[in-house]
Motif scaffolding. Structure first.
Motif, PDB file in Angstrom:
ATOM      1  N   LEU A  83       0.826  -1.203   0.000  1.00 11.71           N
ATOM      2  CA  LEU A  83       0.000   0.000   0.000  1.00 11.71           C
ATOM      3  C   LEU A  83       0.866   1.260   0.000  1.00 11.71           C
ATOM      4  O   LEU A  83       2.003   1.248   0.438  1.00 11.71           O
ATOM      5  N   VAL A  84       0.309   2.323  -0.551  1.00 10.79           N
ATOM      6  CA  VAL A  84       1.038   3.584  -0.638  1.00 10.79           C
ATOM      7  C   VAL A  84       0.573   4.449   0.520  1.00 10.79           C
ATOM      8  O   VAL A  84      -0.614   4.770   0.634  1.00 10.79           O
ATOM      9  N   ARG A  85       1.524   4.787   1.412  1.00 11.29           N
ATOM     10  CA  ARG A  85       1.168   5.475   2.646  1.00 11.29           C
ATOM     11  C   ARG A  85       1.203   6.982   2.501  1.00 11.29           C
ATOM     12  O   ARG A  85       1.807   7.514   1.566  1.00 11.29           O
ATOM     13  N   SER A  86       0.596   7.642   3.485  1.00 16.25           N
ATOM     14  CA  SER A  86       0.592   9.101   3.534  1.00 16.25           C
ATOM     15  C   SER A  86       2.022   9.619   3.444  1.00 16.25           C
ATOM     16  O   SER A  86       2.915   9.103   4.104  1.00 16.25           O
ATOM     17  N   ARG A 144      -4.126  -0.292  -1.554  1.00 12.28           N
ATOM     18  CA  ARG A 144      -4.738   1.011  -1.331  1.00 12.28           C
ATOM     19  C   ARG A 144      -3.788   2.173  -1.606  1.00 12.28           C
ATOM     20  O   ARG A 144      -2.587   2.030  -1.500  1.00 12.28           O
ATOM     21  N   ASN A 200      -3.434   5.525   0.325  1.00  6.69           N
ATOM     22  CA  ASN A 200      -3.975   6.174   1.516  1.00  6.69           C
ATOM     23  C   ASN A 200      -4.027   7.685   1.384  1.00  6.69           C
ATOM     24  O   ASN A 200      -3.321   8.285   0.570  1.00  6.69           O
ATOM     25  N   SER A 201      -4.825   8.268   2.238  1.00  9.95           N
ATOM     26  CA  SER A 201      -4.955   9.715   2.285  1.00  9.95           C
ATOM     27  C   SER A 201      -3.583  10.348   2.526  1.00  9.95           C
ATOM     28  O   SER A 201      -2.860   9.937   3.417  1.00  9.95           O
ATOM     29  N   GLY A 202      -3.208  11.331   1.697  1.00  8.11           N
ATOM     30  CA  GLY A 202      -1.903  11.988   1.852  1.00  8.11           C
ATOM     31  C   GLY A 202      -0.828  11.409   0.956  1.00  8.11           C
ATOM     32  O   GLY A 202       0.277  11.925   0.916  1.00  8.11           O
ATOM     33  N   GLU A 225      -7.630   7.024  -1.571  1.00 11.15           N
ATOM     34  CA  GLU A 225      -8.014   8.192  -0.773  1.00 11.15           C
ATOM     35  C   GLU A 225      -7.007   9.318  -0.941  1.00 11.15           C
ATOM     36  O   GLU A 225      -7.171  10.395  -0.408  1.00 11.15           O
TER      37      GLU A 225
END
Lengths: 205, 270
Positions: free
Chosen positions: A108-111, A126, A128-130, A146
């Motif tokens: 997943l790609v993090r903020s 996912r 993620n937001s940010g 997101e």
């Protein structure tokens, strides 16, 4: 037309001192008698008579075509080969980019993370937001988005993602238009089209 | 060799320090030697929550600078003799931390303790990066709300890129604690549910801790809530500490309201 080709030995000299000139040819006559003498400088009556007497063939004030030495020719060939190799390498890279430019990622790609992809991207997790994803090729994300997405390819496929910030070819895509489990966003005739990918696939038998 | 666990959150005020204190004491109650280290240089709080405020003589920066020995600075807990505490400096700031000195300190703590719990400062500044640098594992504390989740997500991203273990090609173990769960608010949809949070962060769940009003009083008195057998949060911390010590303990459901008679009847017909 009749042609003949000769390889002639040439002796090139510059005429400054006439006495020196005659004494040189007197001593070296046997060596140069079959040569074509190329003389730079003005030829006086005296010298002309001397040359005729000695039966030396000569030409006056001409520029000789110069062929390259063996070494220079080899160097030139090496340079040409190198250039050819460079062109081939670039072609190889280009074709590699055309054929093998799909990157598949399942983490997943993090903020705060920014993913910039030259080719196509298939993301199985996912965003993620940010987080930000910039794909210069096509983009398929199978999970919820997101974060922000910038896509410059021919198409992208996304899940309905109400919180995402989606930009396709510098145009902001309205999230409410992505309704289905998977939606295709594509550029056709300078127009952005969004079509839902239906759940049932019908196979032509 | 001890296990180094950093307690991180990204966002402030989610209960990192409370969690550190309770988990540290919980591990000691499981008969393991444990040291809790306050890495929040310049804003120490862990001493108060552990009730060791008046016992601090030397701090972590003095140990790293060689002004005091480690044995002088380590404070034994009044509540459990397996638990030790190393205080943060209150007068210095985060720039006092240097990688080589931290590495040396952590290596010497590894020799003496089974568990080394590091309380990270809030934020993702250099103080945070130094805390996670030499950690084997990280406990991520979140509250069930979006800003806490996003900040935790960012903190995990930094953990995955800056920690020494990752640079060596290994992976840092990551555990999630969802703190301050209010069952009523989760059910009404005001709070994120655990499954949503786990989907977003993509890490393993270590435990859920319910909102408990007793925590404030426990912190004020310097008696971690884990010592209170009647507190739901205290029991949750006890389970978390046991899980960290390798025990397999069920995860009780905290997100359904255990209400009165009427709701129990409704539950039967569900």
């Amino acid at each position: 037309m009749r042609n003949k080709q000769y390889s002639v030995k040439v002796f090139e000299t510059t005429l400054t001192d006439e006495d020196q000139f005659t004494s040189f040819f007197n001593t070296n006559y046997n060596l140069f008698k079959d040569y074509l003498i190329v003389i730079h400088g003005d030829i006086s009556q005296k010298i002309q008579e001397y040359l005729q007497e000695k039966e030396l063939r000569f030409v006056n004030n001409i520029i000789l075509p110069k062929s390259q030495g063996r070494k220079a020719v080899e160097e030139e060939i090496a340079v040409q080969k190198e250039q050819q190799q460079q062109v081939e390498n670039e072609l190889l890279k280009l074709s590699d980019r055309l054929h093998n430019n799909l990157k598949v990622q399942d983490t997943l790609v993090r903020s705060g993370q920014e993913l910039t992809i030259d080719g196509d991207l298939l993301l199985l997790n996912r965003v993620n937001s940010g987080a930000t994803i910039i794909a210069n090729g096509n983009l398929i994300v199978t999970q919820l988005v997101e974060g922000s997405i910038r896509c410059f390819g021919n198409f992208m496929m996304l899940k309905a993602s109400p919180k995402a910030n989606i930009v396709f070819h510098d145009v902001v895509v309205d999230n409410s238009l992505l309704k289905e489990r998977l939606n295709r966003v594509e550029l056709k005739n300078n127009e952005i089209r969004i079509t839902p990918v239906l759940k049932e696939t019908t196979w032509v038998m | 060799m001890g296990n180094v666990i950093a307690v991180i959150s990204g966002k402030g005020g989610v209960g990192k320090t409370t969690t550190t204190a309770n988990i540290g004491l919980g591990i000691a109650l499981n008969n393991k030697r444990c040291v809790v280290v306050d890495f929040d240089i310049g804003q120490r709080n862990l001493d108060m929550i552990l009730g060791l405020e008046n016992r601090v003589v030397y701090d972590i920066v003095q140990v790293m600078d060689g002004e005091a020995s480690l044995s002088q600075a380590l404070i034994k807990s009044k509540m459990n003799d397996k638990l030790y505490f190393l205080a943060a400096s209150q007068t210095k700031d985060k720039t006092a931390l240097q990688s080589e000195k931290i590495s040396k300190l952590i290596e010497s703590l590894r020799e003496d303790f089974d568990y080394i719990i590091l309380d990270a400062p809030a934020g993702i500044e250099s103080g945070y990066e130094h805390t996670i640098e030499f950690a084997d594992a990280a406990i991520i504390v979140v509250n069930p709300e979006v800003s806490s989740i996003r900040d935790a997500d960012r903190a995990i991203g930094i953990l995955d890129s800056k920690s020494q273990k990752v640079k060596d090609g290994a992976e840092v173990a990551k555990y999630l604690i969802i703190n301050r769960i209010d069952a009523k608010m989760v059910q009404s949809g005001e709070m994120l549910s655990s499954s949503d949070i786990l989907d977003i962060l993509g890490i393993n769940l270590l435990g859920k801790v319910p909102e408990d009003k007793g925590i404030i009083d426990a912190s004020n008195q310097g008696k971690p809530i884990i010592l209170n057998p009647n507190s739901a949060a205290g029991q949750a911390y006890k389970r978390i500490a046991s899980r960290l010590c390798g025990e397999d303990i069920d995860m009780p459901e905290l997100e359904t309201v255990q209400g009165g008679f009427l709701q129990k009847i409704k539950g039967i017909f569900k």
